[in-house]
Design an enzyme around this catalytic site. Structure first.
Site, PDB file in Angstrom:
ATOM      1  N   ASP A  13       0.657  -0.962  -0.188  1.00  0.00           N
ATOM      2  CA  ASP A  13      -0.196  -0.312   0.022  1.00  0.00           C
ATOM      3  C   ASP A  13       0.293   1.563  -0.060  1.00  0.00           C
ATOM      4  O   ASP A  13      -0.066   2.077   0.646  1.00  0.00           O
ATOM      5  CB  ASP A  13      -0.911  -0.135   1.246  1.00  0.00           C
ATOM      6  CG  ASP A  13      -2.112  -1.209   1.998  1.00  0.00           C
ATOM      7  OD1 ASP A  13      -2.802  -1.709  -0.270  1.00  0.00           O
ATOM      8  OD2 ASP A  13      -1.802  -1.539   2.461  1.00  0.00           O
ATOM      9  N   LYS A  16       2.427   2.067  -5.362  1.00  0.00           N
ATOM     10  CA  LYS A  16       3.085   1.992  -6.353  1.00  0.00           C
ATOM     11  C   LYS A  16       2.042   2.931  -7.497  1.00  0.00           C
ATOM     12  O   LYS A  16       2.828   2.880  -8.981  1.00  0.00           O
ATOM     13  CB  LYS A  16       3.038   0.494  -6.695  1.00  0.00           C
ATOM     14  CG  LYS A  16       3.998  -0.237  -5.349  1.00  0.00           C
ATOM     15  CD  LYS A  16       3.592  -1.880  -5.935  1.00  0.00           C
ATOM     16  CE  LYS A  16       2.622  -2.611  -5.841  1.00  0.00           C
ATOM     17  NZ  LYS A  16       2.629  -2.470  -4.517  1.00  0.00           N
ATOM     18  N   GLY A  40      -4.772  -4.351  -4.413  1.00  0.00           N
ATOM     19  CA  GLY A  40      -5.325  -3.472  -4.805  1.00  0.00           C
ATOM     20  C   GLY A  40      -5.542  -2.405  -4.668  1.00  0.00           C
ATOM     21  O   GLY A  40      -4.318  -1.050  -4.163  1.00  0.00           O
ATOM     22  N   HIS A  41      -5.972  -2.311  -5.928  1.00  0.00           N
ATOM     23  CA  HIS A  41      -5.796  -0.227  -6.257  1.00  0.00           C
ATOM     24  C   HIS A  41      -6.145   0.212  -6.918  1.00  0.00           C
ATOM     25  O   HIS A  41      -7.202  -0.380  -8.011  1.00  0.00           O
ATOM     26  CB  HIS A  41      -4.091   0.031  -6.832  1.00  0.00           C
ATOM     27  CG  HIS A  41      -3.862  -1.525  -8.052  1.00  0.00           C
ATOM     28  ND1 HIS A  41      -3.126  -2.273  -8.135  1.00  0.00           N
ATOM     29  CD2 HIS A  41      -4.331  -1.544  -9.306  1.00  0.00           C
ATOM     30  CE1 HIS A  41      -3.540  -3.287  -9.181  1.00  0.00           C
ATOM     31  NE2 HIS A  41      -3.423  -2.615 -10.128  1.00  0.00           N
ATOM     32  N   GLN A 223       1.914  -6.166  -3.495  1.00  0.00           N
ATOM     33  CA  GLN A 223       2.408  -6.803  -1.751  1.00  0.00           C
ATOM     34  C   GLN A 223       3.767  -5.621  -2.169  1.00  0.00           C
ATOM     35  O   GLN A 223       4.269  -4.651  -3.286  1.00  0.00           O
ATOM     36  CB  GLN A 223       2.624  -7.865  -1.566  1.00  0.00           C
ATOM     37  CG  GLN A 223       1.226  -8.227  -0.930  1.00  0.00           C
ATOM     38  CD  GLN A 223      -0.063  -8.831  -2.478  1.00  0.00           C
ATOM     39  OE1 GLN A 223       1.105  -9.982  -2.911  1.00  0.00           O
ATOM     40  NE2 GLN A 223      -0.703  -8.360  -3.444  1.00  0.00           N
TER      41      GLN A 223
HETATM   42  P1  IMP Z   1      -2.277 -12.656   1.744  1.00  0.00           P
HETATM   43  O1  IMP Z   1      -1.876 -12.307   0.825  1.00  0.00           O
HETATM   44  O2  IMP Z   1      -3.967 -13.303   1.569  1.00  0.00           O
HETATM   45  O3  IMP Z   1      -2.194 -14.573   1.915  1.00  0.00           O
HETATM   46  O4  IMP Z   1      -2.344 -12.534   3.135  1.00  0.00           O
HETATM   47  C1  IMP Z   1      -0.692 -11.787   4.121  1.00  0.00           C
HETATM   48  C2  IMP Z   1      -0.083 -10.878   3.854  1.00  0.00           C
HETATM   49  O5  IMP Z   1      -0.098 -10.167   3.359  1.00  0.00           O
HETATM   50  C3  IMP Z   1      -1.411 -10.745   5.017  1.00  0.00           C
HETATM   51  O6  IMP Z   1      -0.754 -10.354   6.079  1.00  0.00           O
HETATM   52  C4  IMP Z   1      -2.670  -9.456   3.963  1.00  0.00           C
HETATM   53  O7  IMP Z   1      -2.979  -8.351   4.792  1.00  0.00           O
HETATM   54  C5  IMP Z   1      -0.467  -8.474   2.999  1.00  0.00           C
HETATM   55  N1  IMP Z   1      -1.293  -8.619   2.163  1.00  0.00           N
HETATM   56  C6  IMP Z   1      -1.759  -9.328   0.593  1.00  0.00           C
HETATM   57  N2  IMP Z   1      -2.339  -8.444  -0.097  1.00  0.00           N
HETATM   58  C7  IMP Z   1      -1.661  -7.154   0.699  1.00  0.00           C
HETATM   59  C8  IMP Z   1      -1.090  -5.283   0.020  1.00  0.00           C
HETATM   60  O8  IMP Z   1      -2.111  -5.307  -1.129  1.00  0.00           O
HETATM   61  N3  IMP Z   1      -1.088  -4.148   0.919  1.00  0.00           N
HETATM   62  C9  IMP Z   1      -0.999  -4.806   2.095  1.00  0.00           C
HETATM   63  N4  IMP Z   1      -1.021  -6.404   2.330  1.00  0.00           N
HETATM   64  C10 IMP Z   1      -1.708  -7.015   1.836  1.00  0.00           C
END
Ligand code: IMP
Length: 428
Positions: A13, A16, A40-41, A223
């Site tokens: 977040d 990017k 998510g953007h 991420q």
């Molecule tokens: P997962 O990617 O759904 O398996 O989540 C694993 C970890 O990555 C968790 O702490 C999520 O909150 C974090 N996470 C996954 N995608 C994002 C993102 O786009 N931004 C911030 N944190 C993320």
């Protein structure tokens, strides 16, 4: 300057999209190489706002070829929804290309993501619940389903049945859930065949040809560095490689072809989900950052944890990714603070650590060693050149640059596209 990577330096977040905007019309291909619809953007084009979770942002730029690489896990229902939503608003989505080797997220991955999180109780990761981890687990375990399997019904059946044989035992016997019918999963996956047909290809070959023809290819990480499965704060991470190396394995680009590596970093730090976060704030300063910075997750709506800038993390990201340029975002959120603390090192049980501790337990117990910088009260959102920023803001940036291991080439001073101070051309 044909191959450029953009990743996040912290826990995601960072904004990017800001760096993507700066590259503008000079990009021919935009490649997603890791993650899935956990990202998510929100992309604003003119008056229109688009929320994307899976598709690369390039889908909105006429002439750009958006690519979903082999390293991505694809929820086909989400792919269809996002494409339909864009088409209904007049966006041409026909240029999208999807790797035949990318894995799919099925109903059983989504179910397992949710039940395992619940099962973990206090130890939960705080995943987005989109089935990302279980889909990658199957890939590594060699029981995953790839996009290409959808074009061979008998292979698809064999693979889904084999995967469910084990998973249904787990779902029923351990989690007390109902078994998932193989026929339902197979019918669901086959229903996307027609949609996929024109877009599936060997994306590695596509990118090889693009590079040969001197096209500019942008690799957009999902991420960020500290959520990387290998280099992040494991196990509080996502299940893919969001760092520069992932661009190569997740797309088929030879590693030496990456020319520019851009890491986006906030002027403070945020994190969604569980895991260590040394500079996290639990006071009014944390609330200030959350409120002024609108720190709520785009995918899940969860409030983000907020803290001060962490220079050892910036240096770590610079080193792991080989960062050539940082893009510093949300500097304006710090306006109005009397002093701004920056974490310059960690104190672990009385021992100073200038770099990330080797052991994760030490990172969990790390206390930030702060250096305080004087704040500024001026509204900086109108600044477009570095010299137009208040002296204290300039000094803050120069101090971060000196500590962070690479130059800061652009600075976000407000939410609008043009609210940015550019110091060095990201492609020049
Ligand atoms: P997962 O990617 O759904 O398996 O989540 C694993 C970890 O990555 C968790 O702490 C999520 O909150 C974090 N996470 C996954 N995608 C994002 C993102 O786009 N931004 C911030 N944190 C993320």
């Amino acid at each position: 300057m044909p191959a450029v990577l953009i990743t996040g330096a912290q826990w995601g977040d960072e904004g990017k999209g800001r760096a993507t905007d700066l590259l503008g019309s000079r990009v021919d291909y935009v490649v997603k190489f890791n993650g899935g619809n956990n990202a998510g953007h929100t992309v604003v084009v003119g008056e229109e706002k688009y929320a994307l979770h899976l598709l690369p942002s390039g889908i909105l730029t006429p002439g750009v070829v958006p690519v979903i690489g082999n390293g991505v896990v694809v929820d086909l229902g989400v792919l269809q929804q996002e494409l339909d939503a864009l088409s209904s608003r007049g966006v041409d989505v026909s240029r999208l290309r999807v790797s035949a080797n990318a894995h799919v997220i099925t109903a059983y991955h989504r179910t397992l993501d949710k039940v395992t999180e619940r099962f973990l109780g206090k130890r939960q990761i705080g995943t987005t619940g989109r089935g990302i981890g279980p889909a990658y687990a199957d890939k590594i375990n060699r029981v995953g389903i790839r996009i290409q399997d959808i074009f061979d019904e008998s292979i698809l059946r064999q693979k889904v049945e084999a995967a469910l044989e084990f998973k249904n035992q787990v779902l029923v016997k351990i989690y007390n859930r109902r078994a998932i019918e193989a026929d339902e999963v197979i019918a669901d996956l086959l229903s996307f065949r027609e949609m996929l047909e024109p877009m599936v290809c060997d994306t590695g070959l596509l990118l090889h040809r693009a590079m040969r023809d001197d096209r500019t290819v942008l690799f957009e990480a999902g991420q960020a560095t500290m959520l990387d499965i290998d280099h992040g704060t494991y196990p509080f991470v996502t299940s893919s490689n969001a760092t520069a190396g992932g661009a190569s394995t997740g797309s088929g680009l030879p590693p030496h072809q990456l020319d520019r590596i851009i890491a986006v970093i906030k002027a403070y730090t945020t994190r969604v989900g569980a895991g260590p976060f040394p500079t996290e704030l639990f006071d009014e300063n944390g609330e200030h950052l959350a409120q002024v910075g609108h720190e709520y997750g785009t995918t899940t709506g969860r409030p983000r944890r907020c803290g001060w800038y962490d220079a050892p993390i910036a240096r770590y990201a610079a080193r792991i990714n080989g960062v050539t340029d940082f893009v510093l975002t949300k500097l304006d959120v710090l306006s109005g603070l009397d002093t701004i603390p920056v974490c310059v090192a960690y104190d672990v049980n009385g021992v100073r650590h200038d770099e990330m501790p080797v052991n994760q337990s030490d990172f969990h117990h790390a206390k930030p060693v702060y250096e305080e910088f004087p704040g500024w009260s001026e509204d900086i959102s109108g600044a477009r050149r570095f010299e137009e920023l208040p002296k204290n803001a300039q000094d803050y940036i120069l101090a971060l640059e000196a500590m962070s291991g690479s130059r800061i080439s652009a600075i976000g001073v407000g939410p609008e596209r043009e609210q940015v101070v550019v110091r060095h051309d990201l492609l020049g």
